[in-house]
Design an enzyme around this catalytic site. Structure first.
Site, mmCIF file in Angstrom:
data_model
loop_
_atom_site.group_PDB
_atom_site.id
_atom_site.type_symbol
_atom_site.label_atom_id
_atom_site.label_comp_id
_atom_site.label_asym_id
_atom_site.label_seq_id
_atom_site.Cartn_x
_atom_site.Cartn_y
_atom_site.Cartn_z
ATOM 1 N N GLU A 176 35.414 130.028 -46.793
ATOM 2 C CA GLU A 176 34.649 129.245 -45.824
ATOM 3 C C GLU A 176 33.222 128.753 -46.337
ATOM 4 O O GLU A 176 33.348 128.146 -46.870
ATOM 5 C CB GLU A 176 33.980 129.393 -44.439
ATOM 6 C CG GLU A 176 34.057 128.891 -42.625
ATOM 7 C CD GLU A 176 34.518 128.237 -41.740
ATOM 8 O OE1 GLU A 176 35.104 128.797 -40.788
ATOM 9 O OE2 GLU A 176 33.684 127.268 -41.444
ATOM 10 N N GLU A 190 28.995 137.294 -36.145
ATOM 11 C CA GLU A 190 29.700 135.874 -35.833
ATOM 12 C C GLU A 190 29.763 135.712 -33.981
ATOM 13 O O GLU A 190 28.833 135.021 -33.382
ATOM 14 C CB GLU A 190 30.317 135.330 -36.712
ATOM 15 C CG GLU A 190 30.947 134.067 -36.182
ATOM 16 C CD GLU A 190 32.088 133.442 -36.790
ATOM 17 O OE1 GLU A 190 32.731 134.035 -37.100
ATOM 18 O OE2 GLU A 190 32.552 132.170 -37.052
HETATM 19 C C1 BGC Z 1 31.782 128.220 -38.429
HETATM 20 C C2 BGC Z 1 30.549 128.173 -37.787
HETATM 21 C C3 BGC Z 1 29.908 126.631 -37.420
HETATM 22 C C4 BGC Z 1 31.762 126.084 -36.399
HETATM 23 C C5 BGC Z 1 31.093 124.983 -36.350
HETATM 24 C C6 BGC Z 1 33.336 127.676 -38.029
HETATM 25 O O1 BGC Z 1 33.382 127.822 -38.568
HETATM 26 O O2 BGC Z 1 31.658 129.718 -39.220
HETATM 27 O O3 BGC Z 1 28.932 128.969 -38.090
HETATM 28 O O4 BGC Z 1 29.121 126.455 -37.002
HETATM 29 O O5 BGC Z 1 32.799 126.127 -37.575
HETATM 30 O O6 BGC Z 1 31.834 124.397 -34.908
#
Ligand code: BGC
Length: 909
Positions: free
Chosen positions: A484, A760
């Site tokens: 990501e 997270e």
């Molecule tokens: C990320 C988040 C981001 C989100 C959007 C995720 O996959 O890791 O931190 O803000 O997607 O909802």
């Protein structure tokens, strides 16, 4: 008569002696050094010269500002002769102090302009051709060229960039200490070039230059996309080498290239494959036989704009040695670095020719001691209909050449998020000192120190800082490990004030604002992450897109950057106008993109006996709150840059949205639709509730916390707001309780469970239950670390004052919870170091304070009776430096001029 005040720490565009600057009117700043109370600047004089000798002679041939009556010692705009490409500027400054006495001039500082016009580039882009593999990273091409410099010269410069990544070598020496250059931007619009001082590396006579290229973000896999080549197919490079401002060589079709180097493949997400048997000693020095190499081909200049890099380079900022080792299975060796971070590992080992050594990296271990890689998503999703998401391999493979003196195995063009390294392919474990972690990120300087009597809070602050450092790679990323690593705007904006308390974010965010604008839709919507790599452009999510206003505003508040507001205003206005157009009744229901809202709130927890369904704030409450707040910021921006009519118009719009918010969502008792913690937190935080109902709303907020058995049910966006508003409305004790809860959701829960970075999810790992959903379970995600702002502002008590930005005036207002006995912090503000420490000893409360020259502070003393307060033993109404004193209920405010102070409050309870 000179004052003994000193002027030092000269910076130009937030930077010490920058090279390659493209700002035509650079902004200058300096610190004033003085122990004297109430010291300030009444006037300044800046001299800017074309040479050191002219500067020494006092000849400001580029600019002599003359004596300017002003207290500006930051953001002073150069106003001299128009600056040219490559212009070298040497400058110094003196000031007149509070008694109108001049100081001596500062030492000299400098800046140098970059290549301002396209015509300054005589170099051509060269791109080594190879057949692009479909599902793999390509090889790393090597390029070389020899050239002659006929005469001695005084200074040398390298201007270089790539679409992809590069390493530059001259005469066998690696140039600079940057990594992953030219870093990430939207390459279809903009790429940054870097300027290096190569004076000591270039020489008269024959020189050789060598370059290694990699696909990087440009042609490699990015984010959670299976496909590669988002911007282009193969890496390419542009280089110009100059001596005394004259081009001595540049990239063109006289270069040689090979694809047969030791770096067989390299990918940011997956790692690298390095075969040391393919090394070519001397390839980057003069005299190497390149007759078997091919000739490079030139390309047309692409549409991509080439701009000088503004932000700090990505660099190794620290090295750490492995703390312990284990072997869960035969032949598998696991090393614990003791800290989760972003970077890579360096292994020092001796082995056989052809021996394959593999290093895999991950954040956690499975219960059996093996590497936990599920959250890297390598095996999470397989096949259609979602498409293959191959995860992040985070694996470096080295084929040894059997060198008897040993080999150093270290990747070049990748980075991993990890705490543990699994090494296989070695016969016996490596000693701990042979396993090194390189901590790698954008090298924005750390600007604060924090300590208090509660070691759990100290550890939490350390975890927050590590998480910030792990997520700065020219873009503020959500996480550094899984596939990501995107510049998610929601995460970045909620964490942005904490980030500014910890690091100097001025250059980093200034660069990212270009990325934000590059990604903005033509219709005005900002994207949800940027740089944006999706064709359909994930955009417009409330709270995410709003970073387009919040980040420039942070730069204004923290660094008094008004230029960013000027440059960004039209873009910000376009965004607000398009949200308004789609939502004429001022409740943001339409055009919400994918509304992530208060992401990962309490409704996402996996826990028995946990109230379900009351945590998620109604989307239109969340969305409309952001619409109002961003509109308010736009009106402030307009006001600051002198657009009075627009400022009035958007303030009116803000008031209208606020009215609509109250009519639609707030009842007569201050209850907000949904009755969620997040709803109250955001509405109070953005000052949306009618004044007479605020305290009642705060009471409902507290009740909604009680409903969760005094736990948090907010998510990534609203949690820090909840903490800040609790303290603002008199419930600091509840905020402290939420911080310290030992059961999740709370920050202490992760610390008790061994976290070294911010997770997270509140329940990323639960003893007995195990890991949360591996498709989204990062252990290095800064959003929930936004509580750092609350810790700074309430435990130490240092807070900026947006009305007098960049700490020209700041607030010292600790809130005492009874448990914490002392706290201290230091903060490197634009004006100099602020120091603030408080300590409770029996019934005495002591404050030690340093207010930098040319600034003021307001200290909140918890005493109604000023007779109980002394400063350095004296009654405070007669102390010099204390500008005024006001007494309120249980509190005394002192406005302090610059200087050092030692306050004592006696009979403090
Ligand atoms: C990320 C988040 C981001 C989100 C959007 C995720 O996959 O890791 O931190 O803000 O997607 O909802």
């Amino acid at each position: 008569m000179y004052t003994n005040v000193k002027v030092n720490n000269l910076k130009c565009e937030y930077s010490v002696d920058p090279l390659g600057l493209e700002v035509l009117r650079p902004r200058l700043s300096w610190h004033i050094e003085s122990d004297c109370r109430g010291q300030l600047q009444k006037a300044y004089q800046v001299l800017v010269s074309t040479s050191v000798s002219r500067l020494e002679a006092g000849d400001g041939d580029l600019w002599d500002s003359g004596k300017v009556d002003s207290d500006n010692s930051i953001q002073v705009e150069y106003d001299g002769t128009a600056l040219q490409s490559r212009q070298r500027c040497f400058w110094k400054v003196r000031i007149w102090d509070k008694d109108n006495q001049p100081s001596q001039y500062s030492n000299a500082a400098s800046w140098e302009m970059g290549l301002l016009k396209k015509l300054d580039w005589k170099a051509n882009w060269i791109e080594p051709y190879y057949k692009v593999p479909d599902h793999e990273a390509g090889p790393c091409p090597m390029l070389r060229k020899e050239f002659n410099i006929p005469s001695v010269f005084t200074y040398g410069r390298a201007y270089i960039t790539a679409l992809g990544l590069y390493e530059l070598y001259i005469n066998g020496q690696r140039v600079g200490s940057r990594f992953l250059s030219p870093e990430w931007t939207d390459y279809s619009k903009r790429v940054q070039y870097q300027t290096y001082d190569v004076t000591g590396i270039l020489k008269k006579g024959t020189n050789a230059v060598g370059i290694i290229l990699a696909e990087g973000w440009y042609a490699g896999r990015v984010g959670y996309y299976e496909q590669r080549r988002h911007y282009g197919y193969r890496p390419r490079v542009l280089l110009q080498l100059e001596a005394d401002g004259i081009i001595v060589t540049c990239s063109d079709d006289s270069w040689k290239q090979t694809l047969d180097g030791p770096l067989c493949s390299s990918s940011i997400l997956d790692g690298e494959y390095y075969d040391a048997n393919k090394e070519m000693p001397g390839w980057n020095k003069p005299g190497f036989d390149d007759s078997k190499w091919e000739t490079a081909a030139c390309l047309d200049w692409s549409k991509t704009k080439v701009v000088s890099q503004y932000n700090e380079p990505i660099a190794v900022t620290q090295t750490i040695q492995a703390k312990s080792a284990s072997s869960p299975e035969e032949g598998i060796f696991i090393y614990d670095m003791g800290q989760n971070f972003a970077g890579w590992s360096q292994l020092k080992l001796k082995g056989r020719k052809g021996q394959q050594v593999k290093a895999r990296h991950a954040e956690a271990l499975n219960p059996d001691g093996t590497l936990y890689t599920d959250n890297l998503r390598v095996d999470c999703y397989v096949g259609p209909p979602k498409g293959t998401l191959p995860g992040a391999g985070q694996t470096d493979i080295f084929i040894l050449n059997g060198n008897e003196e040993g080999e150093i195995c270290e990747p070049h063009f990748t980075y991993h998020g990890f705490r543990y390294i699994e090494i296989t392919g070695i016969d016996k474990p490596l000693p701990l000192e042979s396993v090194i972690g390189k901590v790698v990120h954008s090298s924005a300087p750390l600007v604060s120190k924090f300590h208090c009597s509660d070691d759990m809070i100290n550890k939490l602050m350390s975890n927050i800082q590590w998480t910030l450092r792990s997520n700065l790679h020219s873009v503020p990323t959500d996480c550094p490990q899984r596939d990501e690593r995107l510049g998610w705007m929601g995460d970045a904006q909620v964490f942005s004030q904490t980030a500014c308390y910890l690091m100097d974010m001025s250059r980093f965010f200034n660069k990212w604002i270009y990325d934000i604008r590059d990604a903005q839709w033509e219709n005005g919507f900002y994207t949800d992450f940027c740089p944006m790599v999706e064709k359909e452009r994930c955009s417009g999510a409330p709270g995410w897109a709003d970073a387009g206003l919040i980040i420039p505003w942070r730069l204004y508040e923290n660094y008094h950057d008004t230029r960013v507001l000027q440059e960004h205003f039209d873009s910000a206005k376009k965004y607000i106008d398009c949200v308004h157009l789609a939502n004429p009744d001022l409740i943001w229901r339409n055009e919400t993109g994918k509304p992530f809202s208060d992401w990962l709130n309490g409704d996402s927890f996996i826990m028995d006996d946990w109230p379900k369904g009351n945590a998620a704030i109604p989307e239109e409450v969340f969305n409309t709150a952001y619409f109002a707040h961003s509109t308010f910021l736009l009106s402030k921006m307009a006001d600051i840059i002198g657009k009075d009519e627009e400022s009035r118009r958007y303030l009116e719009l803000f008031n209208d949205i606020k009215r609509a918010f109250n009519t639609e969502f707030v009842d007569s008792e201050g209850k907000i639709k949904g009755n969620t913690q997040a709803g109250y937190a955001i509405a109070l935080h953005f000052d949306l509730i009618d004044r007479e109902l605020c305290q009642a709303a705060a009471g409902h907020m507290v009740k909604s916390i009680e409903d969760y058995n005094w736990h948090i049910s907010t998510g990534l966006i609203c949690t820090h707001m909840l903490m800040l508003e609790l303290s603002r409305y008199g419930y600091n004790d509840i905020a402290c309780k939420l911080l310290k809860n030992e059961t999740f959701p709370s920050w202490f829960y992760s610390v008790i469970n061994g976290a070294t970075t911010i997770w997270e999810r509140w329940d990323g790992y639960v003893k007995g239950r195990g890991f949360q959903d591996p498709s989204m379970n990062s252990f290095n995600h800064y959003a929930l670390g936004a509580v750092g702002q609350w810790i700074f502002e309430n435990i130490t008590g240092l807070k900026l004052d947006a009305e007098m930005p960049a700490y020209k005036h700041f607030i010292l207002h600790p809130r005492f919870d009874g448990d914490i006995k002392h706290a201290c912090c230091e903060y490197e503000s634009a004006y100099g170091t602020i120091k603030f420490a408080w300590k409770i000893e029996q019934t005495d409360l002591r404050f030690e304070i340093t207010v930098p020259p040319n600034t003021e502070a307001t200290l909140y003393l918890p005493a109604e009776n000023i007779d109980k307060v002394t400063e350095a033993g004296n009654k405070i109404d007669s102390v010099s430096g204390i500008k005024c004193i006001e007494t309120g209920q249980k509190i005394t405010f002192c406005r302090l001029l610059s200087g050092k102070y030692d306050f004592l409050v006696s009979e403090f309870e």
